[in-house]
Scaffold this active site. Structure first.
Site, PDB file in Angstrom:
ATOM      1  N   LYS A  13       0.580  -1.019  -0.187  1.00 18.93           N
ATOM      2  CA  LYS A  13       0.136  -0.212   0.000  1.00 18.93           C
ATOM      3  C   LYS A  13       0.897   1.711  -0.161  1.00 18.93           C
ATOM      4  O   LYS A  13       0.576   2.782  -0.777  1.00 18.93           O
ATOM      5  CB  LYS A  13      -0.916   0.049   0.989  1.00 18.93           C
ATOM      6  CG  LYS A  13      -1.841  -1.094   1.379  1.00 18.93           C
ATOM      7  CD  LYS A  13      -3.113  -0.767   1.964  1.00 18.93           C
ATOM      8  CE  LYS A  13      -2.506  -0.737   3.890  1.00 18.93           C
ATOM      9  NZ  LYS A  13      -1.532  -2.837   4.542  1.00 18.93           N
ATOM     10  N   ARG A  88      -9.819   1.319   8.150  1.00 18.59           N
ATOM     11  CA  ARG A  88      -9.297  -0.503   9.065  1.00 18.59           C
ATOM     12  C   ARG A  88     -10.333  -0.973   9.702  1.00 18.59           C
ATOM     13  O   ARG A  88      -9.453  -2.234   9.780  1.00 18.59           O
ATOM     14  CB  ARG A  88      -7.930  -0.593   9.912  1.00 18.59           C
ATOM     15  CG  ARG A  88      -6.482  -0.289   9.249  1.00 18.59           C
ATOM     16  CD  ARG A  88      -5.349  -0.399   9.636  1.00 18.59           C
ATOM     17  NE  ARG A  88      -4.217  -1.022   9.598  1.00 18.59           N
ATOM     18  CZ  ARG A  88      -2.950  -0.945   9.315  1.00 18.59           C
ATOM     19  NH1 ARG A  88      -3.121   0.703   8.853  1.00 18.59           N
ATOM     20  NH2 ARG A  88      -2.199  -1.441   9.251  1.00 18.59           N
ATOM     21  N   ARG A 124      11.494  -5.705   4.931  1.00 23.89           N
ATOM     22  CA  ARG A 124      11.016  -4.270   4.576  1.00 23.89           C
ATOM     23  C   ARG A 124      12.271  -3.461   5.464  1.00 23.89           C
ATOM     24  O   ARG A 124      12.565  -3.300   7.142  1.00 23.89           O
ATOM     25  CB  ARG A 124      10.496  -4.156   5.105  1.00 23.89           C
ATOM     26  CG  ARG A 124       9.622  -2.311   4.886  1.00 23.89           C
ATOM     27  CD  ARG A 124       8.244  -2.587   4.560  1.00 23.89           C
ATOM     28  NE  ARG A 124       7.240  -2.393   6.155  1.00 23.89           N
ATOM     29  CZ  ARG A 124       5.946  -2.213   5.932  1.00 23.89           C
ATOM     30  NH1 ARG A 124       5.603  -2.418   5.485  1.00 23.89           N
ATOM     31  NH2 ARG A 124       5.593  -2.876   7.181  1.00 23.89           N
ATOM     32  N   ARG A 157      11.412  -1.086  11.078  1.00 22.98           N
ATOM     33  CA  ARG A 157      10.769  -1.163  11.935  1.00 22.98           C
ATOM     34  C   ARG A 157      10.204  -1.668  13.297  1.00 22.98           C
ATOM     35  O   ARG A 157       9.584  -2.863  12.992  1.00 22.98           O
ATOM     36  CB  ARG A 157       8.797  -0.870  11.238  1.00 22.98           C
ATOM     37  CG  ARG A 157       8.093   0.163  10.128  1.00 22.98           C
ATOM     38  CD  ARG A 157       7.541   0.074   9.701  1.00 22.98           C
ATOM     39  NE  ARG A 157       6.488  -0.075  10.009  1.00 22.98           N
ATOM     40  CZ  ARG A 157       4.991  -0.271   8.965  1.00 22.98           C
ATOM     41  NH1 ARG A 157       4.810   0.775   7.912  1.00 22.98           N
ATOM     42  NH2 ARG A 157       4.092  -0.665  10.054  1.00 22.98           N
ATOM     43  N   ARG A 168      -0.497  -8.368  13.545  1.00 22.82           N
ATOM     44  CA  ARG A 168      -0.819  -7.971  12.863  1.00 22.82           C
ATOM     45  C   ARG A 168      -1.502  -8.066  11.987  1.00 22.82           C
ATOM     46  O   ARG A 168      -2.904  -7.526  11.682  1.00 22.82           O
ATOM     47  CB  ARG A 168       0.562  -6.832  12.418  1.00 22.82           C
ATOM     48  CG  ARG A 168       0.942  -5.645  13.194  1.00 22.82           C
ATOM     49  CD  ARG A 168       2.120  -4.941  12.642  1.00 22.82           C
ATOM     50  NE  ARG A 168       2.369  -4.741  11.265  1.00 22.82           N
ATOM     51  CZ  ARG A 168       3.013  -4.544  10.165  1.00 22.82           C
ATOM     52  NH1 ARG A 168       4.666  -5.241  10.844  1.00 22.82           N
ATOM     53  NH2 ARG A 168       2.787  -3.796   9.346  1.00 22.82           N
TER      54      ARG A 168
HETATM   55  P1  AMP Z   1       1.017   0.943   8.660  1.00 22.51           P
HETATM   56  O1  AMP Z   1       1.903   1.439   8.394  1.00 22.51           O
HETATM   57  O2  AMP Z   1      -0.513   1.065   7.831  1.00 22.51           O
HETATM   58  O3  AMP Z   1       1.501  -0.815   8.536  1.00 22.51           O
HETATM   59  O4  AMP Z   1       0.077   1.265  10.456  1.00 22.51           O
HETATM   60  C1  AMP Z   1       1.368   0.766  11.694  1.00 22.51           C
HETATM   61  C2  AMP Z   1       0.367   0.604  12.921  1.00 22.51           C
HETATM   62  O5  AMP Z   1      -0.883   1.977  13.313  1.00 22.51           O
HETATM   63  C3  AMP Z   1      -0.896  -0.358  12.519  1.00 22.51           C
HETATM   64  O6  AMP Z   1      -0.494  -1.330  13.205  1.00 22.51           O
HETATM   65  C4  AMP Z   1      -1.428  -0.129  14.330  1.00 22.51           C
HETATM   66  O7  AMP Z   1      -1.287  -0.271  14.820  1.00 22.51           O
HETATM   67  C5  AMP Z   1      -1.374   1.778  13.830  1.00 22.51           C
HETATM   68  N1  AMP Z   1      -2.247   2.596  13.050  1.00 22.51           N
HETATM   69  C6  AMP Z   1      -2.500   2.540  11.191  1.00 22.51           C
HETATM   70  N2  AMP Z   1      -3.232   3.197  10.731  1.00 22.51           N
HETATM   71  C7  AMP Z   1      -4.855   2.604  11.794  1.00 22.51           C
HETATM   72  C8  AMP Z   1      -5.905   2.251  11.689  1.00 22.51           C
HETATM   73  N3  AMP Z   1      -6.850   2.806  10.257  1.00 22.51           N
HETATM   74  N4  AMP Z   1      -6.359   2.123  12.940  1.00 22.51           N
HETATM   75  C9  AMP Z   1      -6.123   1.814  13.788  1.00 22.51           C
HETATM   76  N5  AMP Z   1      -4.771   1.629  14.371  1.00 22.51           N
HETATM   77  C10 AMP Z   1      -3.687   2.366  12.833  1.00 22.51           C
END
Ligand code: AMP
Length: 222
Positions: A13, A88, A124, A157, A168
């Site tokens: 994404k 999400r 990554r 990360r 996750r």
């Molecule tokens: P990402 O970078 O999109 O993989 O997001 C990393 C982390 O941020 C996720 O595992 C969640 O803990 C938090 N996060 C990101 N987007 C959301 C969302 N829309 N709702 C809730 N938590 C989020």
């Protein structure tokens, strides 16, 4: 137009969002990036979010919805925007539609097997300065450990570790996957095969978007 990028963690994404931002001139909004920024700033909100993120859990709907509401009210989102990692949950999807109800939207779901998710996330690396995304197996930086774009240091990360990745994925299946049926019902859904390389996936996404955008223009002139 609002473009929503859906799919499990590690499906691409972020990478596809960056390419789409350049191609269509719409800002990419990543809730993960917004949250990592408040974590870096060590605000009260950042400290709360960090705990959930490090466990691989979702940050509370209310917090994330407020962040997105504020971000999409900015001038650069007037013509549209690309959402990466939001919504999400079904609740977030509903709040998004309430906040910006008239905007046409399209959901692109980048599909990837669990096995590939684990392989990709473990490899990554992200730039600690500009957030650019690399992969030590598939998209290596020119200089090891250094960002090609800004010379920043590449890091892994905190949530790209095997245990947190598994968590996750469970969270994705429980809370995010139901959005597929939600958007299918609204006829806004397009599935994309995410197993190919970045260029192949991008070409598929662009062909869908070009048709969609062209379709919109034809509809306006009729
Ligand atoms: P990402 O970078 O999109 O993989 O997001 C990393 C982390 O941020 C996720 O595992 C969640 O803990 C938090 N996060 C990101 N987007 C959301 C969302 N829309 N709702 C809730 N938590 C989020």
């Amino acid at each position: 137009m609002r473009i929503i990028l859906l799919g499990p963690p590690g499906c691409g994404k972020g990478t596809q969002g960056q390419l789409l931002e350049k191609q269509y001139g719409l800002p990419k909004i990543s809730t993960g990036d917004l949250l990592r920024q408040v974590v870096k700033e060590k605000t009260t909100l950042g400290k709360k979010a960090e705990a959930a993120m490090n466990r691989g859990e979702l940050v509370s709907d209310e917090v994330v919805v407020e962040m997105v509401k504020e971000r999409i009210s900015k001038e650069d989102c007037r013509l549209g925007y690309i959402l990466d990692g939001f919504p999400r949950t079904i609740f977030q999807a509903g709040r998004l539609e309430e906040t910006d109800p008239l905007r046409p939207q399209l959901v692109l779901d980048i599909k990837l097997s669990e096995q590939t998710v684990i392989e990709r996330l473990s490899a990554r690396r992200i730039c600690s300065k500009c957030g650019a995304i690399f992969n030590i197996l598939a998209k290596m930086p020119e200089k090891e450990g250094v960002c090609d774009i800004c010379d920043g240091k590449l890091i892994q990360r905190d949530d790209d570790t095997p245990d947190v990745i598994r968590k996750r994925l469970r969270v994705y299946f429980e809370h995010t996957q139901p959005l597929i049926a939600y958007y299918q019902k609204r006829k806004l859904y397009q599935g994309i095969n995410g197993e190919g390389n970045v260029k192949v996936v991008f070409a598929e996404i662009c062909s869908i978007l070009d048709k969609e955008i062209l379709g919109d223009e034809v509809n306006k002139t009729v």
